[in-house]
Design a protein around this motif. Sequence first.
Motif, PDB file in Angstrom:
ATOM      1  N   SER A 185      64.456  34.125  27.889  1.00  0.00           N
ATOM      2  CA  SER A 185      63.795  32.916  28.062  1.00  0.00           C
ATOM      3  C   SER A 185      62.858  33.113  29.494  1.00  0.00           C
ATOM      4  CB  SER A 185      64.537  31.751  28.177  1.00  0.00           C
ATOM      5  OG  SER A 185      65.441  31.511  26.923  1.00  0.00           O
ATOM      6  N   ASP A 186      63.473  33.855  30.457  1.00  0.00           N
ATOM      7  CA  ASP A 186      62.781  33.954  31.783  1.00  0.00           C
ATOM      8  C   ASP A 186      61.754  34.819  31.494  1.00  0.00           C
ATOM      9  OD1 ASP A 186      64.751  32.270  33.130  1.00  0.00           O
ATOM     10  OD2 ASP A 186      65.839  34.200  33.757  1.00  0.00           O
TER      11      ASP A 186
ATOM     12  N   ILE B 135      59.994  35.498  28.528  1.00  0.00           N
ATOM     13  CA  ILE B 135      58.952  34.886  27.896  1.00  0.00           C
ATOM     14  C   ILE B 135      58.246  33.690  28.857  1.00  0.00           C
ATOM     15  CG2 ILE B 135      58.541  33.383  25.654  1.00  0.00           C
ATOM     16  CD1 ILE B 135      59.299  36.006  25.147  1.00  0.00           C
ATOM     17  N   ARG B 136      58.980  33.003  29.305  1.00  0.00           N
ATOM     18  CA  ARG B 136      58.466  32.167  30.369  1.00  0.00           C
ATOM     19  C   ARG B 136      57.407  32.714  31.286  1.00  0.00           C
ATOM     20  NH1 ARG B 136      62.555  30.327  32.551  1.00  0.00           N
ATOM     21  NH2 ARG B 136      62.856  29.063  30.893  1.00  0.00           N
ATOM     22  N   GLU B 137      57.786  33.736  31.856  1.00  0.00           N
ATOM     23  CA  GLU B 137      56.786  34.370  32.832  1.00  0.00           C
ATOM     24  C   GLU B 137      55.489  34.991  32.097  1.00  0.00           C
ATOM     25  OE1 GLU B 137      55.149  35.932  35.971  1.00  0.00           O
ATOM     26  OE2 GLU B 137      56.499  34.633  35.947  1.00  0.00           O
TER      27      GLU B 137
ATOM     28  N   MET C 240      54.050  33.631  29.229  1.00  0.00           N
ATOM     29  CA  MET C 240      53.258  32.456  29.028  1.00  0.00           C
ATOM     30  C   MET C 240      52.729  31.985  30.395  1.00  0.00           C
ATOM     31  SD  MET C 240      53.621  31.702  25.657  1.00  0.00           S
ATOM     32  CE  MET C 240      54.729  31.955  24.353  1.00  0.00           C
ATOM     33  N   ASN C 241      53.318  32.053  31.562  1.00  0.00           N
ATOM     34  CA  ASN C 241      52.700  31.770  32.759  1.00  0.00           C
ATOM     35  C   ASN C 241      51.446  32.742  33.001  1.00  0.00           C
ATOM     36  OD1 ASN C 241      54.182  29.345  33.179  1.00  0.00           O
ATOM     37  ND2 ASN C 241      55.827  30.639  34.317  1.00  0.00           N
TER      38      ASN C 241
ATOM     39  N   LEU D 189      52.973  25.141  29.045  1.00  0.00           N
ATOM     40  CA  LEU D 189      54.060  25.032  28.563  1.00  0.00           C
ATOM     41  C   LEU D 189      54.380  23.434  28.324  1.00  0.00           C
ATOM     42  CD1 LEU D 189      56.318  27.996  29.896  1.00  0.00           C
ATOM     43  CD2 LEU D 189      55.150  27.704  27.635  1.00  0.00           C
ATOM     44  N   GLU D 190      54.037  22.575  29.188  1.00  0.00           N
ATOM     45  CA  GLU D 190      54.207  21.343  29.174  1.00  0.00           C
ATOM     46  C   GLU D 190      53.550  20.635  27.817  1.00  0.00           C
ATOM     47  OE1 GLU D 190      56.170  18.916  31.086  1.00  0.00           O
ATOM     48  OE2 GLU D 190      56.673  21.001  31.915  1.00  0.00           O
TER      49      GLU D 190
ATOM     50  N   SER E  20      55.813  21.814  24.764  1.00  0.00           N
ATOM     51  CA  SER E  20      57.239  21.715  24.980  1.00  0.00           C
ATOM     52  C   SER E  20      57.637  20.809  23.917  1.00  0.00           C
ATOM     53  CB  SER E  20      57.478  21.090  26.197  1.00  0.00           C
ATOM     54  OG  SER E  20      58.877  20.624  26.142  1.00  0.00           O
TER      55      SER E  20
END
Length: 70
Positions: A48-49, A51-53, A55-56, A62-63, A66
């Motif tokens: 998850s970290d 993927i989040r990075e 995406m950033n 992501l808001e 969500s």
Amino acid sequence: MGIVKISDEMHDEVRKASAAMVRSINAQAEFWLKIGMLAEANPQLTFSDIIREQMNRASVDLEKVSLEHH
């Protein structure tokens, strides 16, 4: 572009995953390769970290996507 030889069994799994994830077989394999490389380079991060990075880095808000906001 090169050719990567994988087992028939792995190819079948990539094909099934690509259908589920709405990606081409090559795109699914490339995604798994990229995530695997990032995981090896950053063992402290979870999937998850990572993927989040990613995406950033792509400026995904992501808001806006969500599930909690629906």
